[in-house]
Design a protein around this motif. Structure first.
Motif, PDB file in Angstrom:
ATOM      1  N   PRO A  92       0.848  -1.203   0.000  1.00  0.00           N
ATOM      2  CA  PRO A  92       0.000   0.000   0.000  1.00  0.00           C
ATOM      3  C   PRO A  92       0.880   1.249   0.000  1.00  0.00           C
ATOM      4  O   PRO A  92       1.953   1.268   0.603  1.00  0.00           O
ATOM      5  N   ARG A  93       0.455   2.279  -0.712  1.00  0.00           N
ATOM      6  CA  ARG A  93       1.255   3.503  -0.760  1.00  0.00           C
ATOM      7  C   ARG A  93       0.366   4.692  -1.111  1.00  0.00           C
ATOM      8  O   ARG A  93      -0.693   4.548  -1.698  1.00  0.00           O
ATOM      9  N   ASN A  94       0.850   5.829  -0.749  1.00  0.00           N
ATOM     10  CA  ASN A  94       0.236   7.086  -1.162  1.00  0.00           C
ATOM     11  C   ASN A  94       1.191   7.707  -2.183  1.00  0.00           C
ATOM     12  O   ASN A  94       2.362   7.891  -1.900  1.00  0.00           O
ATOM     13  N   GLY A  95       0.708   7.972  -3.365  1.00  0.00           N
ATOM     14  CA  GLY A  95       1.560   8.572  -4.381  1.00  0.00           C
ATOM     15  C   GLY A  95       1.973   7.572  -5.441  1.00  0.00           C
ATOM     16  O   GLY A  95       1.491   6.434  -5.484  1.00  0.00           O
ATOM     17  N   PRO A  96       2.903   7.981  -6.281  1.00  0.00           N
ATOM     18  CA  PRO A  96       3.317   7.125  -7.404  1.00  0.00           C
ATOM     19  C   PRO A  96       4.155   5.936  -6.941  1.00  0.00           C
ATOM     20  O   PRO A  96       4.749   5.976  -5.862  1.00  0.00           O
ATOM     21  N   PRO A  97       4.219   4.899  -7.757  1.00  0.00           N
ATOM     22  CA  PRO A  97       5.056   3.742  -7.395  1.00  0.00           C
ATOM     23  C   PRO A  97       6.531   4.137  -7.408  1.00  0.00           C
ATOM     24  O   PRO A  97       6.913   5.098  -8.072  1.00  0.00           O
ATOM     25  N   PRO A  98       7.356   3.403  -6.682  1.00  0.00           N
ATOM     26  CA  PRO A  98       8.790   3.717  -6.678  1.00  0.00           C
ATOM     27  C   PRO A  98       9.410   3.460  -8.047  1.00  0.00           C
ATOM     28  O   PRO A  98       8.914   2.659  -8.834  1.00  0.00           O
ATOM     29  N   ALA A  99      10.490   4.163  -8.316  1.00  0.00           N
ATOM     30  CA  ALA A  99      11.215   3.973  -9.570  1.00  0.00           C
ATOM     31  C   ALA A  99      11.868   2.593  -9.571  1.00  0.00           C
ATOM     32  O   ALA A  99      12.331   2.108  -8.539  1.00  0.00           O
ATOM     33  N   LYS A 100      11.896   1.968 -10.740  1.00  0.00           N
ATOM     34  CA  LYS A 100      12.517   0.658 -10.865  1.00  0.00           C
ATOM     35  C   LYS A 100      14.026   0.805 -10.726  1.00  0.00           C
ATOM     36  O   LYS A 100      14.635   1.659 -11.368  1.00  0.00           O
ATOM     37  N   PRO A 101      14.656  -0.019  -9.873  1.00  0.00           N
ATOM     38  CA  PRO A 101      16.113   0.065  -9.739  1.00  0.00           C
ATOM     39  C   PRO A 101      16.805  -0.467 -10.996  1.00  0.00           C
ATOM     40  O   PRO A 101      16.216  -1.225 -11.767  1.00  0.00           O
ATOM     41  N   PRO A 102      18.070  -0.085 -11.212  1.00  0.00           N
ATOM     42  CA  PRO A 102      18.821  -0.614 -12.352  1.00  0.00           C
ATOM     43  C   PRO A 102      18.898  -2.144 -12.287  1.00  0.00           C
ATOM     44  O   PRO A 102      18.900  -2.737 -11.208  1.00  0.00           O
ATOM     45  N   ALA A 103      18.977  -2.776 -13.452  1.00  0.00           N
ATOM     46  CA  ALA A 103      18.958  -4.241 -13.542  1.00  0.00           C
ATOM     47  C   ALA A 103      20.065  -4.898 -12.723  1.00  0.00           C
ATOM     48  O   ALA A 103      19.820  -5.866 -12.006  1.00  0.00           O
ATOM     49  N   ALA A 104      21.284  -4.376 -12.798  1.00  0.00           N
ATOM     50  CA  ALA A 104      22.400  -4.985 -12.056  1.00  0.00           C
ATOM     51  C   ALA A 104      22.178  -4.874 -10.550  1.00  0.00           C
ATOM     52  O   ALA A 104      22.479  -5.805  -9.800  1.00  0.00           O
ATOM     53  N   GLU A 105      21.631  -3.748 -10.101  1.00  0.00           N
ATOM     54  CA  GLU A 105      21.354  -3.561  -8.676  1.00  0.00           C
ATOM     55  C   GLU A 105      20.234  -4.505  -8.211  1.00  0.00           C
ATOM     56  O   GLU A 105      20.303  -5.086  -7.130  1.00  0.00           O
ATOM     57  N   MET A 106      19.219  -4.664  -9.043  1.00  0.00           N
ATOM     58  CA  MET A 106      18.114  -5.564  -8.704  1.00  0.00           C
ATOM     59  C   MET A 106      18.626  -7.003  -8.575  1.00  0.00           C
ATOM     60  O   MET A 106      18.259  -7.717  -7.645  1.00  0.00           O
ATOM     61  N   LEU A 107      19.495  -7.418  -9.492  1.00  0.00           N
ATOM     62  CA  LEU A 107      20.073  -8.763  -9.439  1.00  0.00           C
ATOM     63  C   LEU A 107      20.904  -8.939  -8.173  1.00  0.00           C
ATOM     64  O   LEU A 107      20.793  -9.950  -7.479  1.00  0.00           O
ATOM     65  N   ARG A 108      21.728  -7.962  -7.861  1.00  0.00           N
ATOM     66  CA  ARG A 108      22.584  -8.044  -6.678  1.00  0.00           C
ATOM     67  C   ARG A 108      21.741  -8.167  -5.405  1.00  0.00           C
ATOM     68  O   ARG A 108      22.016  -9.001  -4.543  1.00  0.00           O
ATOM     69  N   PHE A 109      20.708  -7.358  -5.279  1.00  0.00           N
ATOM     70  CA  PHE A 109      19.825  -7.412  -4.110  1.00  0.00           C
ATOM     71  C   PHE A 109      19.124  -8.768  -4.023  1.00  0.00           C
ATOM     72  O   PHE A 109      19.054  -9.386  -2.964  1.00  0.00           O
TER      73      PHE A 109
END
Length: 131
Positions: A92-109
């Protein structure tokens, strides 16, 4: 007439990683190589990017030394992206969705989370103990 043709010398240089044969690709893997200064050895790398029909919209996932590691990186990024989409849709959130992280950062996480959940999660299957 000989049974040989120069096309037999060709090696694949690009692969499309697909969840199934009927689905669009989720990653593109390209083999890149260069000769070492000695002229005898070849250095090979595999570059993994996200899939998009327009190459300028593809994102770098990472560089790997083997095709197997590149395929695993592409697949893990695909799963990380699906997990992120699920999380964004479920939170749940108020406002726009968060920005998508860069692909390499998403993989690392994603891989860090897998490793914390199960230290054997990222080992190649051939090295995992049978249970």
């Amino acid at each position: 007439m000989a049974d040989w043709h120069p096309s037999q010398l060709l090696e694949p240089a690009e692969w499309f990683l697909r969840p199934s044969k009927t689905e669009p690709p989720v990653a593109v893997i390209r083999r890149l190589s260069r000769r070492a200064p000695d002229g005898l050895t070849e250095e090979v790398w595999f570059r993994v990017v996200t899939w998009s029909s327009a190459s300028e919209h593809r994102e770098l996932v990472g560089w790997c030394r083997t095709l197997e590691a590149a395929a695993a990186a592409g697949w893990d990024h695909y799963n990380a992206h699906r997990s992120w989409l699920h999380h964004v849709g479920a939170a749940p959130r108020n406002g726009p969705p968060p920005a998508k992280p860069p692909a390499a950062e998403m993989l690392r996480f994603y891989r860090d989370r897998l490793l914390k959940a199960s230290p054997q999660a990222l080992e190649p299957r051939s090295k995992r103990p049978l249970s």
